[in-house]
Design a protein around this motif. Structure first.
Motif, mmCIF file in Angstrom:
data_model
loop_
_atom_site.group_PDB
_atom_site.id
_atom_site.type_symbol
_atom_site.label_atom_id
_atom_site.label_comp_id
_atom_site.label_asym_id
_atom_site.label_seq_id
_atom_site.Cartn_x
_atom_site.Cartn_y
_atom_site.Cartn_z
ATOM 1 N N SER A 43 86.961 58.208 81.967
ATOM 2 C CA SER A 43 88.157 59.039 82.018
ATOM 3 C C SER A 43 88.275 59.761 83.352
ATOM 4 C CB SER A 43 88.123 60.059 80.873
ATOM 5 O OG SER A 43 89.229 60.947 80.958
ATOM 6 N N SER A 44 87.166 60.314 83.838
ATOM 7 C CA SER A 44 87.182 61.047 85.110
ATOM 8 C C SER A 44 87.553 60.131 86.268
ATOM 9 C CB SER A 44 85.810 61.680 85.368
ATOM 10 O OG SER A 44 85.555 62.717 84.459
ATOM 11 N N VAL A 45 87.044 58.904 86.249
ATOM 12 C CA VAL A 45 87.364 57.945 87.312
ATOM 13 C C VAL A 45 88.838 57.577 87.257
ATOM 14 C CG1 VAL A 45 87.007 55.576 88.109
ATOM 15 C CG2 VAL A 45 85.038 57.009 87.534
ATOM 16 N N GLU A 46 89.343 57.316 86.069
ATOM 17 C CA GLU A 46 90.738 56.909 85.933
ATOM 18 C C GLU A 46 91.706 58.022 86.334
ATOM 19 O OE1 GLU A 46 90.531 53.422 82.515
ATOM 20 O OE2 GLU A 46 91.623 55.272 82.094
ATOM 21 N N ARG A 47 91.297 59.249 86.171
ATOM 22 C CA ARG A 47 92.158 60.375 86.551
ATOM 23 C C ARG A 47 91.990 60.750 88.020
ATOM 24 N NH1 ARG A 47 90.768 64.960 82.409
ATOM 25 N NH2 ARG A 47 88.790 63.840 82.311
ATOM 26 N N GLY A 48 91.091 60.059 88.723
ATOM 27 C CA GLY A 48 90.878 60.340 90.137
ATOM 28 C C GLY A 48 90.053 61.580 90.385
ATOM 29 N N ARG A 49 89.367 62.060 89.368
ATOM 30 C CA ARG A 49 88.551 63.268 89.505
ATOM 31 C C ARG A 49 87.134 62.953 89.974
ATOM 32 N NH1 ARG A 49 88.560 66.499 84.105
ATOM 33 N NH2 ARG A 49 87.138 67.742 85.403
ATOM 34 N N ARG A 50 86.721 61.714 89.809
ATOM 35 C CA ARG A 50 85.360 61.312 90.203
ATOM 36 C C ARG A 50 85.432 60.033 91.018
ATOM 37 N NH1 ARG A 50 80.575 60.808 85.838
ATOM 38 N NH2 ARG A 50 80.880 63.069 85.957
ATOM 39 N N ALA A 51 84.683 60.016 92.123
ATOM 40 C CA ALA A 51 84.630 58.818 92.951
ATOM 41 C C ALA A 51 83.624 57.852 92.341
ATOM 42 C CB ALA A 51 84.223 59.174 94.378
ATOM 43 N N PRO A 52 84.052 56.677 91.888
ATOM 44 C CA PRO A 52 83.129 55.733 91.252
ATOM 45 C C PRO A 52 82.160 55.125 92.260
ATOM 46 C CG PRO A 52 85.250 54.699 91.587
ATOM 47 C CD PRO A 52 85.430 56.148 91.946
ATOM 48 N N LYS A 53 80.922 54.923 91.824
ATOM 49 C CA LYS A 53 79.935 54.288 92.681
ATOM 50 C C LYS A 53 80.201 52.784 92.725
ATOM 51 C CE LYS A 53 76.330 57.733 91.905
ATOM 52 N NZ LYS A 53 74.933 57.982 91.452
ATOM 53 N N ALA A 54 79.570 52.139 93.694
ATOM 54 C CA ALA A 54 79.779 50.692 93.873
ATOM 55 C C ALA A 54 79.429 49.929 92.599
ATOM 56 C CB ALA A 54 78.948 50.198 95.052
ATOM 57 N N GLN A 55 78.347 50.334 91.931
ATOM 58 C CA GLN A 55 77.923 49.649 90.715
ATOM 59 C C GLN A 55 78.996 49.745 89.625
ATOM 60 O OE1 GLN A 55 74.411 51.239 88.888
ATOM 61 N NE2 GLN A 55 74.220 49.572 87.416
ATOM 62 N N PHE A 56 79.602 50.922 89.509
ATOM 63 C CA PHE A 56 80.669 51.115 88.513
ATOM 64 C C PHE A 56 81.799 50.126 88.770
ATOM 65 C CE2 PHE A 56 84.580 52.736 86.853
ATOM 66 C CZ PHE A 56 84.278 53.471 85.713
ATOM 67 N N LEU A 57 82.223 50.043 90.026
ATOM 68 C CA LEU A 57 83.336 49.159 90.378
ATOM 69 C C LEU A 57 82.997 47.693 90.112
ATOM 70 C CD1 LEU A 57 84.411 50.858 93.732
ATOM 71 C CD2 LEU A 57 85.563 51.035 91.519
ATOM 72 N N GLU A 58 81.776 47.320 90.408
ATOM 73 C CA GLU A 58 81.377 45.924 90.237
ATOM 74 C C GLU A 58 81.315 45.532 88.760
ATOM 75 O OE1 GLU A 58 77.709 45.625 92.311
ATOM 76 O OE2 GLU A 58 78.626 45.691 94.303
ATOM 77 N N VAL A 59 80.681 46.371 87.929
ATOM 78 C CA VAL A 59 80.562 46.019 86.510
ATOM 79 C C VAL A 59 81.909 46.140 85.802
ATOM 80 C CG1 VAL A 59 78.102 46.565 86.364
ATOM 81 C CG2 VAL A 59 79.785 48.372 85.948
ATOM 82 N N ALA A 60 82.732 47.098 86.230
ATOM 83 C CA ALA A 60 84.060 47.233 85.630
ATOM 84 C C ALA A 60 84.911 46.016 85.973
ATOM 85 C CB ALA A 60 84.741 48.509 86.124
ATOM 86 N N ASP A 61 84.778 45.533 87.207
ATOM 87 C CA ASP A 61 85.521 44.347 87.633
ATOM 88 C C ASP A 61 85.170 43.159 86.741
ATOM 89 O OD1 ASP A 61 87.072 43.339 90.366
ATOM 90 O OD2 ASP A 61 85.855 41.759 89.446
ATOM 91 N N GLY A 62 83.863 42.993 86.467
ATOM 92 C CA GLY A 62 83.430 41.884 85.625
ATOM 93 C C GLY A 62 83.871 42.039 84.192
ATOM 94 N N ALA A 63 83.722 43.264 83.658
ATOM 95 C CA ALA A 63 84.067 43.503 82.252
ATOM 96 C C ALA A 63 85.563 43.346 82.001
ATOM 97 C CB ALA A 63 83.615 44.902 81.837
ATOM 98 N N LEU A 64 86.371 43.656 82.998
ATOM 99 C CA LEU A 64 87.828 43.588 82.837
ATOM 100 C C LEU A 64 88.422 42.300 83.376
ATOM 101 C CD1 LEU A 64 88.704 47.285 83.804
ATOM 102 C CD2 LEU A 64 88.525 46.298 81.515
ATOM 103 N N GLY A 65 87.566 41.431 83.911
ATOM 104 C CA GLY A 65 88.063 40.161 84.447
ATOM 105 C C GLY A 65 89.075 40.370 85.547
#
Length: 270
Positions: A43-65
């Motif tokens: 939620s914090s990442v989606e609202r722009g309140r938290r800067a996601p780490k590289a790992q977050f972006l990579e696993v989210a990319d895979g999970a969301l295709g």
């Protein structure tokens, strides 16, 4: 990139992640479970309140295709992760061939452990949110890469005695901080000195300062005071800071004496 631009970038990244999640038909809780992050973090990442780490972006990319759409935002996030004043200082520290700093109220940022930094930001008033504390602490820890640079810059620090005794974060945090100072001082390109409280002459009474000598021969200063942090490039002002820092180092204990002093204080904390 200014702070407003950084905020806009993080909000855009959050919107992209939210769009991909909703297109996949997943809730924030389901995405969090899939990538092993909490619903609150998503939620914090989606609202722009938290800067996601590289790992977050990579696993989210895979999970969301997302096909690299989310993972490809890493560079943009990295540039927007920290406040502009921190990015500017980190850049200069990354270019410095010689860095000298005097810290009067707390252990210098480059020498702090994560727990010590968390305690410092946690006691700020008005209070910071957890996300703000995490951002500031991450930014401070990122600056410590200066110790790992090759070729190594010359790094010298003068710590006021009180900074070694004030139990920021509690006695265990202070003890680990003192141990960290001893570990850092063992590096051949690092010198740590202590300014004893009983010194009658003290050239640093105007407060903390930092000097950075760059590879192009130019020297800049950095100073923090309450709500303001600024770089000093005026030649005359930089010369004054250089003279003061030289005197501060001469008035402080030698590096060898300082090492023994820190060990003594650490022993008292046992």
């Amino acid at each position: 990139m200014g702070d407003e631009e950084s905020t806009a970038v993080l909000r855009t990244v959050g919107k992209v992640i939210k769009m991909c999640r909703e297109r996949k038909g997943m809730t924030q809780a389901e995405l969090g479970a899939a990538i092993r992050y909490s619903e609150e973090q998503v939620s914090s990442v989606e609202r722009g309140r938290r800067a996601p780490k590289a790992q977050f972006l990579e696993v989210a990319d895979g999970a969301l295709g997302a096909g690299g759409l989310i993972a490809g935002l890493q560079k943009d996030v990295e540039e927007a992760r920290y406040p502009k004043k921190v990015r500017d200082l980190k850049k200069l520290e990354g270019e410095a061939v010689d860095l000298g700093a005097y810290a009067s109220h707390h252990v210098h940022g480059l020498l702090q452990t994560q727990a010590y930094a968390e305690a410092l930001y946690g006691m700020r008033r008005p209070t910071y949110t957890d996300d703000e504390i995490n951002t500031h602490v991450a930014a401070r820890m990122a600056r410590k890469s200066v110790f790992e640079r090759v070729p190594s810059p010359l790094l010298s620090f003068v710590q006021e005695e009180v900074t070694l005794r004030r139990p920021i974060g509690g006695r265990m945090v202070l003890r680990r901080q003192l141990e960290h100072l001893l570990e850092i001082s063992a590096l051949r390109h690092v010198e740590i000195q202590v300014m004893p409280t009983d010194r009658e002459d003290h050239a640093g009474m105007a407060g903390s300062l930092q000097l950075l000598k760059l590879s192009d021969g130019k020297t800049v200063g950095h100073s923090e005071a309450q709500l303001h942090s600024h770089l000093i490039s005026d030649t005359r002002e930089v010369q004054i800071l250089e003279m003061r820092y030289g005197m501060i180092r001469a008035q402080a204990l030698t590096p060898r004496e300082s090492l023994a002093f820190i060990e003594k204080v650490l022993g008292e904390e046992t």
